[in-house]
Enzyme design. Structure first.
Site, PDB file in Angstrom:
ATOM      1  N   GLU A  28       0.824  -1.221   0.000  1.00 25.23           N
ATOM      2  CA  GLU A  28       0.000   0.000   0.000  1.00 25.23           C
ATOM      3  C   GLU A  28       0.855   1.266   0.000  1.00 25.23           C
ATOM      4  OE1 GLU A  28      -1.318   2.099   3.253  1.00 25.23           O
ATOM      5  OE2 GLU A  28      -1.131   0.433   4.664  1.00 25.23           O
ATOM      6  N   LYS A 160      -3.497  -1.950  15.689  1.00 28.75           N
ATOM      7  CA  LYS A 160      -2.825  -1.026  16.607  1.00 28.75           C
ATOM      8  C   LYS A 160      -3.812  -0.542  17.660  1.00 28.75           C
ATOM      9  CE  LYS A 160      -0.641   1.604  14.332  1.00 28.75           C
ATOM     10  NZ  LYS A 160      -0.193   2.633  13.442  1.00 28.75           N
TER      11      LYS A 160
HETATM   12  N1  PSU Z   1      -2.086   1.777  10.215  1.00 27.86           N
HETATM   13  C1  PSU Z   1      -0.763   2.062  10.262  1.00 27.86           C
HETATM   14  N2  PSU Z   1      -0.207   2.842   9.307  1.00 27.86           N
HETATM   15  C2  PSU Z   1      -0.969   3.360   8.302  1.00 27.86           C
HETATM   16  C3  PSU Z   1      -2.357   3.033   8.240  1.00 27.86           C
HETATM   17  C4  PSU Z   1      -2.870   2.238   9.222  1.00 27.86           C
HETATM   18  O1  PSU Z   1      -0.076   1.620  11.150  1.00 27.86           O
HETATM   19  O2  PSU Z   1      -0.434   4.099   7.458  1.00 27.86           O
HETATM   20  C5  PSU Z   1      -3.181   3.532   7.095  1.00 27.86           C
HETATM   21  C6  PSU Z   1      -3.542   2.355   6.179  1.00 27.86           C
HETATM   22  O3  PSU Z   1      -3.419   2.786   4.844  1.00 27.86           O
HETATM   23  C7  PSU Z   1      -4.996   2.080   6.514  1.00 27.86           C
HETATM   24  C8  PSU Z   1      -5.480   3.466   6.818  1.00 27.86           C
HETATM   25  O4  PSU Z   1      -5.702   1.481   5.461  1.00 27.86           O
HETATM   26  O5  PSU Z   1      -4.425   4.049   7.569  1.00 27.86           O
HETATM   27  C9  PSU Z   1      -6.775   3.471   7.586  1.00 27.86           C
HETATM   28  O6  PSU Z   1      -7.276   4.773   7.610  1.00 27.86           O
HETATM   29  P1  PSU Z   1      -8.723   5.044   8.209  1.00 27.86           P
HETATM   30  O7  PSU Z   1      -8.599   4.750   9.664  1.00 27.86           O
HETATM   31  O8  PSU Z   1      -8.992   6.498   7.933  1.00 27.86           O
HETATM   32  O9  PSU Z   1      -9.666   4.111   7.503  1.00 27.86           O
END
Ligand code: PSU
Ligand code: MN
Length: 308
Positions: A28, A160
């Site tokens: 990603e 996390k």
């Molecule tokens: N968790 C991490 N690092 C990240 C992300 C999540 O430790 O960069 C990113 C991933 O791309 C995940 C996104 O899909 O955050 C989720 O964002 P949201 O909570 O806005 O859906």
């Protein structure tokens, strides 16, 4: 797939590997654009690609570049995602608008799964997936809904604890997304292997994970699959210490009125800042670890007869 769906733009390396049925691992790019600071973000992205190659698979970093869905990026494109400040964060529902506007976007887990599926790539490594945020705000990542409808296997280091881990696992159950933990009885919590939550399904062999996936397909499952891979003990942070830091970051987000898609980048940025690079180092270690496991699963799955 219907013929009206677009084919992502692929590098020759990725296109050839897919055409020949060789193992490919999607990666990603929100982690590059919004998850880690420049210039470490770009260095790490290239190191993660190399880790996939070292295990015998082909890496395909996914992003939207100038309104075009891409599977496989040049080092210059990776650098642009890491450095430019006008790069947006795109979940799967944002893709249409990004394409129409000709924007450049780091793709979250949900959008990366979408583009990987279009390209014909079905294994994907990330750091952490999004999930159910803490509190009563009903902030639930589209990563979970995408997992429920798109058949891509996602390797992560668990959830996390900026999130509500038990609720995230409950939601995955409701969405009937298979969740397995690699080599542990406890579900991992990103910076630490310890969450205090039972792992559920444990597998110790990447080939068995590939086989379980194949079996899911044989019973007609069309969902994705989540593989939780604990951070190696040597790279893990102290659970109590990082837990307290996360609490403080959540309070700061609330005090500053951070909402919507800005929440996760804000929390990650803050954790990296206040831990003086310790959280970032752990994050890098676990992403590399996930890339290696994803590549091993892809290699096992590419053996004739394993995957339908
Ligand atoms: N968790 C991490 N690092 C990240 C992300 C999540 O430790 O960069 C990113 C991933 O791309 C995940 C996104 O899909 O955050 C989720 O964002 P949201 O909570 O806005 O859906
Ligand atoms: Mn959200």
């Amino acid at each position: 797939m219907t013929t009206s769906m677009i084919q992502p733009q692929m590098t020759d390396e990725v296109a050839m590997a897919i055409a020949q049925g060789r193992p490919v691992v999607a990666l990603e790019s929100t982690i590059i654009s919004h998850g880690m600071p420049w210039p470490r973000n770009a260095e790490v992205a290239l190191a993660v690609e190399q880790a996939v190659r070292d295990e015998g698979a082909v890496p395909a970093t996914i992003a939207v570049i100038d309104g075009i869905c891409c599977a496989g990026l040049s080092p210059a494109q990776v650098e642009r995602l890491g450095r430019d400040t006008d790069v947006v964060k795109a979940a799967s529902r944002d893709l249409g608008a990004c394409l129409v506007r000709g924007q450049t976007a780091g793709t979250t887990v949900s959008a990366t799964m979408r583009i990987a599926a279009l390209a014909g790539i079905d294994v994907f490594a990330t750091g952490g997936v999004g999930g159910v945020h803490r509190g009563e705000g009903m902030d639930i990542s589209a990563d979970l809904t995408e997992l429920s409808v798109t058949d891509v296997l996602v390797v992560c280091a668990g959830v996390k604890s900026i999130l509500d881990i038990p609720r995230t696992l409950e939601m995955l159950e409701t969405l009937r997304v298979p969740v397995v933990t690699y080599g542990a009885n406890e579900f991992p919590a990103f910076y630490t292997p310890h969450s205090g939550i039972d792992a559920g399904e444990r597998f110790d062999d990447p080939a068995q994970i590939a086989a379980a996936r194949s079996a899911n397909r044989r019973v007609g499952m069309t969902t994705g699959m989540l593989v939780a891979n604990p951070i190696p003990a040597a790279d893990a942070l102290d659970a109590q210490e990082i837990g307290a830091t996360i609490e403080a970051s959540l309070a700061a987000a609330e005090a500053q009125g951070i909402t919507g898609k800005d929440v996760t980048p804000f929390l990650l940025g803050r954790l990296n800042e206040v831990t003086d690079g310790t959280a970032l180092a752990a994050n890098i270690a676990l992403v590399l670890n996930n890339a290696r496991l994803a590549a091993r699963i892809a290699v096992a799955g590419a053996n004739p007869g394993v995957w339908a």
